[in-house]
Design an enzyme around this catalytic site. Sequence first.
Site, PDB file in Angstrom:
ATOM      1  N   SER A   1       0.833  -1.198   0.000  1.00 32.18           N
ATOM      2  CA  SER A   1       0.000   0.000   0.000  1.00 32.18           C
ATOM      3  C   SER A   1       0.873   1.257   0.000  1.00 32.18           C
ATOM      4  O   SER A   1       1.727   1.425  -0.865  1.00 32.18           O
ATOM      5  CB  SER A   1      -0.955  -0.051   1.190  1.00 32.18           C
ATOM      6  OG  SER A   1      -1.998   0.880   1.045  1.00 32.18           O
TER       7      SER A   1
ATOM      8  N   ASP B   1      -5.438  -3.451  -2.930  1.00 30.83           N
ATOM      9  CA  ASP B   1      -4.518  -3.152  -1.835  1.00 30.83           C
ATOM     10  C   ASP B   1      -3.827  -4.393  -1.259  1.00 30.83           C
ATOM     11  O   ASP B   1      -4.477  -5.328  -0.803  1.00 30.83           O
ATOM     12  CB  ASP B   1      -5.298  -2.444  -0.716  1.00 30.83           C
ATOM     13  CG  ASP B   1      -4.397  -1.653   0.209  1.00 30.83           C
ATOM     14  OD1 ASP B   1      -3.336  -2.170   0.593  1.00 30.83           O
ATOM     15  OD2 ASP B   1      -4.762  -0.516   0.554  1.00 30.83           O
TER      16      ASP B   1
END
Length: 334
Positions: free
Chosen positions: A63, A177
């Site tokens: 991320s 993600d």
Amino acid sequence: MAWMGFGGEQLLTPNETVEPARPPRPTIGLALGGGAARGFAHIGVIRVLQRAGYGIDVVAGASIGAVVGGCYLAGKLDELESWARSLTKRRVLGLLDLSLGGGGLIAGSRLAHLLAHDLGGVQIEDLPVPFAAVATEIGPGHEIWLTRGSLVKAIRASYALPGIFEPVKIGGRWLMDGALVNPVPVSTARALGARMVIAVNLNGELTGRGAVVPSHGSNDDEELPPVEQQLRTTAIGAASALIKRQLGFAPKRVLPRGPRTPGISTVIVDAFNITQDRISRSRLAGDPPDAMVNPRLGRVGLFDFHRAEEIIELGAEAALKALDTIRDTAEALA
């Protein structure tokens, strides 16, 4: 010039000097965890490690950790830090292009253009040391390590928070993600060749929130909220409310007495925090790092990007506290 002494060994003249031999050190890997705006703390951590003379041989990021790690290896950390420190609440809102009909409430094209401006054309294979951006495949839930191809696309896939940013298609796979499967990618850094892994956990202060309540149930006098109240918010309104409330723009409403359904911003943010806490603890217990940096970010919200200066300093502060452990560990593993 140096001259030859007895036995043929090379000796130095009085005016010559030699650099002292550097002590051996292990191959050091950096595992940069996910945590949205909290990820600016990675900048402070890297700055401290640089000043302390620790070279980084491997970087793995999930991320926001992939964003900072990729910019660092591409030589663009100064630009990223300068941009982060310039953010205000209104500038953050200006970067968000709300979208209907896609895989997320924010298309992310404006952020992508900013990344492409500095990183466009950079391939992961061209980076000076091994790098991996961790992503999650939609559907089977595979943990994907992006170790080749476009750096910008890899970063975008790694930070595509489900329901917020649109997923990214790479190599025939739809990705989102990476913090969903590996929030602090210690295992990735080891697999890329790191002998010693320094992990930066952005959610360290969130641990301990997930206690077990062994007995619970409903009360006869409880009333369920009306369906209209649960469904009154449209998708576009929900996205706007989430971002504005996190940035402090939405006016505080006086709540009526009695039970109230939690708002969408509360639900999404708490769900992400709880997920990060539980998965991080599980993964770190199974593959603990050799040194851990835990910035004190418990009061920093996921969308507090406008607090970059404070967040960077918190990262640097945590790294300074960890330097003794890092030094001792490096000496032990050398």
